[in-house]
Write a protein that holds these residues in place. Sequence first.
Motif, PDB file in Angstrom:
ATOM      1  N   PRO A   2      30.517 -16.803  16.115  1.00 50.46           N
ATOM      2  CA  PRO A   2      29.989 -15.990  17.211  1.00 50.46           C
ATOM      3  C   PRO A   2      28.483 -15.819  17.170  1.00 50.46           C
ATOM      4  N   ASP A   3      27.822 -16.259  16.104  1.00 50.59           N
ATOM      5  CA  ASP A   3      26.365 -16.165  16.090  1.00 50.59           C
ATOM      6  C   ASP A   3      25.761 -17.083  17.139  1.00 50.59           C
ATOM      7  N   ASN A   4      26.480 -18.144  17.479  1.00 51.62           N
ATOM      8  CA  ASN A   4      26.010 -19.056  18.499  1.00 51.62           C
ATOM      9  C   ASN A   4      26.226 -18.409  19.869  1.00 51.62           C
ATOM     10  N   ALA A  42      24.296 -22.835  15.089  1.00 52.38           N
ATOM     11  CA  ALA A  42      23.743 -23.529  16.248  1.00 52.38           C
ATOM     12  C   ALA A  42      24.294 -24.942  16.329  1.00 52.38           C
ATOM     13  N   LYS A  43      24.508 -25.563  15.172  1.00 51.81           N
ATOM     14  CA  LYS A  43      24.986 -26.944  15.182  1.00 51.81           C
ATOM     15  C   LYS A  43      26.508 -27.026  15.230  1.00 51.81           C
ATOM     16  N   ALA A  44      27.172 -26.036  14.704  1.00 52.24           N
ATOM     17  CA  ALA A  44      28.640 -26.104  14.647  1.00 52.24           C
ATOM     18  C   ALA A  44      29.247 -24.796  15.125  1.00 52.24           C
ATOM     19  N   PRO A  45      29.248 -24.575  16.435  1.00 53.35           N
ATOM     20  CA  PRO A  45      29.803 -23.326  16.943  1.00 53.35           C
ATOM     21  C   PRO A  45      31.309 -23.231  16.785  1.00 53.35           C
ATOM     22  N   VAL A  46      31.939 -24.382  16.557  1.00 51.86           N
ATOM     23  CA  VAL A  46      33.390 -24.410  16.398  1.00 51.86           C
ATOM     24  C   VAL A  46      33.671 -25.139  15.096  1.00 51.86           C
TER      25      VAL A  46
END
Lengths: 557, 307, 314
Positions: A306-308, A439-443
């Motif tokens: 959830p930081d993304n 930022a690079k791996a939201p999932v």
Amino acid sequence: MIVSLTNRFKNRPVLAAVAGAVFLMGSLTWASVTKAAGASETPVKGGTLVYLEQQPHTNLYPPAGGFYPNGGILNQITDKLTYQNPETLEIEPWIAESWTVNADATEYTFKIRKGVTFSDGTPLDAAAVAKNYDVYGRGNKDLKLPISEVINNYDRSEVIDPQTVKFYFKKPSPGFLQGTSVIGSGLVSLATLALPYEALGDATKIIGSGPFVVAAETLGRELTLKARTDYNWGPAKLAQQGRAYLDTIKYIITPEDSVRIGALLAGQADVIRQVQAYDEKQVEDEGYLIYAPSTRGVNNSVVFRPDNPLVADIRVRRALLHATNADEIVSTLFSANYPKATSIIAKTALGYVDLSSRLSYDLEKAKALLDEAGWKVGTNGLRQKDGQVLELTAYESLPQPQNKETLQLVSQQWGKIGVKLNVLTADSGSATVNNLDPAKAPVSPAMVGRADPDVIKSQYYPTNRNVLLQKGGNSDKVQAFLDEKLNTLLDNLASEPDRAKRLAIASDVQAYVVDQAYAIPIFEEPQAFAAAPYVKGLSFEAVGRPSFYGTWLAPRH
Amino acid sequence: MTSMNTTGRSLLQNDAGVLEGSSRVFAAGHVGNLSGLQWLASLRGIKPGLVLAWSVIAIVVLWGLFPHWFTSYSGTVGVARQQLRAPSADHWLGTDALGRDLLARIIYGTSQSLSGAIVAVGVGLLVGTALGLVAGSARGKVESAVMRGVDVLLSIPQLLLSLSIVILLGFGTVNAAIAVGVTSIASFARLARSEVVRVRASDYVEAAFGSGGTFLRVLLRHILPNSLTSVIALAALQFGSAILAISTLGFLGYGAPPPTPEWGLLIAEGRNYIARAWWLTTAPGLVVILVVLSANRISRSFGKAGA
Amino acid sequence: MSRYVIGRVGQALLVLWAAFTVSFVLLQALPGDAILIKFLNPELGLGPEQIAEIRASYGADVPLLSQYLHSIVNFLSGEFGYSVQAGVPVGDLLLANLPPSLWLATLGFLLATILAGVVAVLSTLAPFAWLRSLIQSVPSLFVSTPVFWLGILLIQVFSFQLRLIPVINPGPWEALILPVLTLAVPISAPLAQILIRNIDEVMTEPFIAVARAKGASRSWVLWKHVAKNAILPTLTIGGILFGELLAGAVVTEAVFGLNGIGGLTQRAVGSQDIAVLQALVVFSAVAFVLINLAVDLLYPVFDPRLRIRERAAA
């Protein structure tokens, strides 16, 4: 035939009687033979079992036993203080005959069984147990031995007498009892504990008290385990207490899936690990057996970071949850051995609650949620908002079965509501680094196996695996995300000594995670093994690691 | 990986081709009209193998440029619950684990594989030949330095080099192609250099220098054209091995990200299903073999005509 | 002559040093590092402070230059360090993986040469042009086959269907049959092509015509004259192929579950086990340089013409 026989013997009564007796005896013997074959449960002593493993082991420091190839070896050569019954999940005596826990779970006292020795002859007594747990609980900086994941808040140990040891904890540690039964708490000799971490890949150096001993090793290729003839301390409630039935086990590393299965079915191997779902039918058609013990922990799922900002909005996460058709994934890629998930932990896990009503597949609801959150379908079919496209990325996870295909299927399903999911393959280095960056791996795919409610904390807590990538954890790329409520629940879970209350907290945590749509559970992941029909007594510990202690080889037909 | 390094000259066979016979007939035909019988005789000169090779390449190129002409299925999106179907009227080559039509995957994968092979060969050819030319023409210390540089490239394990490049550049067909290309630079460089050295020593180049040509002019007018023939022959041969090298990277887990179809990746992924659905790995494998064979056949015919 | 040798040796050492440095830079440029991968592994479940401590104790964040110098000093003194991934000394890993690779490469090369020779001889002796063409397409076929595909097919057919050769727990010789065959097939292709071409060329030389005129049969001529002359270029390309075999049999090793340098390299790259990789680079560079040196110095021995030319040049 009877008629002609009687005709032949019409005038020879004695002959008839003899023939009749022979016939009768013959049929009785035949009956007893068939009965014996059907109920042949007398274990045969001796023999060599050939076990095919997919990857070589990396390190045999017991807390590193989570990695299945490591754990598969450690489970045969080390014993633990307690034994977790794979069926009931109850903690039973093993090296420890009995124990007492104080009211707030900060002091544990164990009584050690007499007469237990390591395979190099040194005694496994209270002092040895104390030293083991000192290392597992506090680590050893000089030797670079890390702390065990399952031991929380460890303070110190105290040897009361040669058969009694006491452990002290800084804070309540209710999960410790179960922690003494896991693979990570295998007891090793003091000489082994004096080795540096980087040298613990040599299996011949790991001295335990288990029913098997490492006799020979060809690095990266095979391992030979021999039964310990003076073994006399199996788990207390098991009928078998003495040495293992098998003489030898050969672990052979066979990386290719098709070669493992082919070798099993061609009679070149007896047991193999990692049978893919699509190969199960072939195995069963040939009369071989599939064993798929559940790993009883957090389900195979897809989690969000959830930081993304793209997935910070709970409506987006809920939409994606309802757009994921777990049924379709399981029926396309997997088999009955991979049940669809109905909560974030497996049905067979402690503290499970059924949340399937909140995990429904509902495309219309998903679309409505995205519309509500302001993401409109653009000209190229993808959702857009303020000039940004709802495009997400996930790195495939190599240890999870068919993860690449699973993520592709999820990507297809999310495409139906206009969300793009890029599935990236990467080497371990890039994947590790990038997976720590929201930022690079939201999932991200996620799963962990451990038969204790503490496993949920293991998965989500910032200073443990931190799958959601909260601030204060192992990632320095996190901007702000921190869920205090979740962390408080997890803390309570790990420190509540009362069992009933603990399970209640566990169900709260599950409901909260599902409610916040932090994770999309897909299926309950087993460890899939295949074995020849003449392999008997193959059992698995609570998290699906093989135990060959009670295994024996019936004569092949 | 089986990239073909060589320090030798042209690898092309030089048998007495019937093609020479046919070209003579065509030459004769230019003088007057080709009579019917002469035309039929010239047809006898056309080798069926070569025709087959050209048609394979033509079909494959069309697949790459206009995939939608040849299949109505998607190459990347599957139909759930249609997985691992055997070849049938609906799906001529069956379906894969996600229910995608295999023939469609192969057709859509053509542009990926072909472009990958071209990039790989291109990188090796351009960089390697440039290095070799410089080394061969400059002689002395420069040549030594360049060739020792090439030696360094060769002494680092090729696997390490290509995997590291893929990791650095990111996973993808083009990056994998660059990695494969870099590992072939050395052979191109060595070949180019030895060709340049050979041509330099020949009489007409000495004459060119002797009649007052500058170094650059002689290089461009005489040395370059004559040394390139075998280099180009090597390039044509490397085309096939480039496709295979990219597929090997896919086998090792360094292939393009899903759901990209690419022949090598299809072969590599399909191998897991060999017991249950053997066509998944065999069909793309046969396609690769056919294309590589055709490319080699065509390059041989060029060699005969040109040599 | 000795000045030439010293010069070549000097250059060889330079190449060695350059290879070490280039690979050091390349490996440091890769994202992540071995310690991160090993200890950040979810299976260990370590927290961030613990990982930071571990990194400090491994000296992971020391400046690059000093890491580089440390590395060189260690290698020169024979200390190769530990493999982070396998948990054993690098020397042990090399010892476990080198001999199988050498065996495989040597046998593979031998079989490839035999295969190439058979194809070349058959094509030369073929009576019909179409047969010739067909046989000459065989190397193309060999080289177009993906190695792992071939290996898996061979296993399926010979080991599982026909049950002729066990692939699990085989005897020492049985273990080599299928892998050597798998390895030899693609390597035999360029050898065959070179042989065929060289045989063709030599066959058109005048001295062959003289021998034929004197009444020698084709096959006699083939053996006596052609073979000798065709060997030289074959040796050259053979040297390079052997090097490739040694380092690149990774596919065969993966499919057959064998130990070897290729598989070791692949695992080490995947887990960024820099100690192992540096050791591999050094070993490979040394081998390459030595082989090249040997070939360079032996060429004049085989070819008298070069000897004369050299004396003329010296």
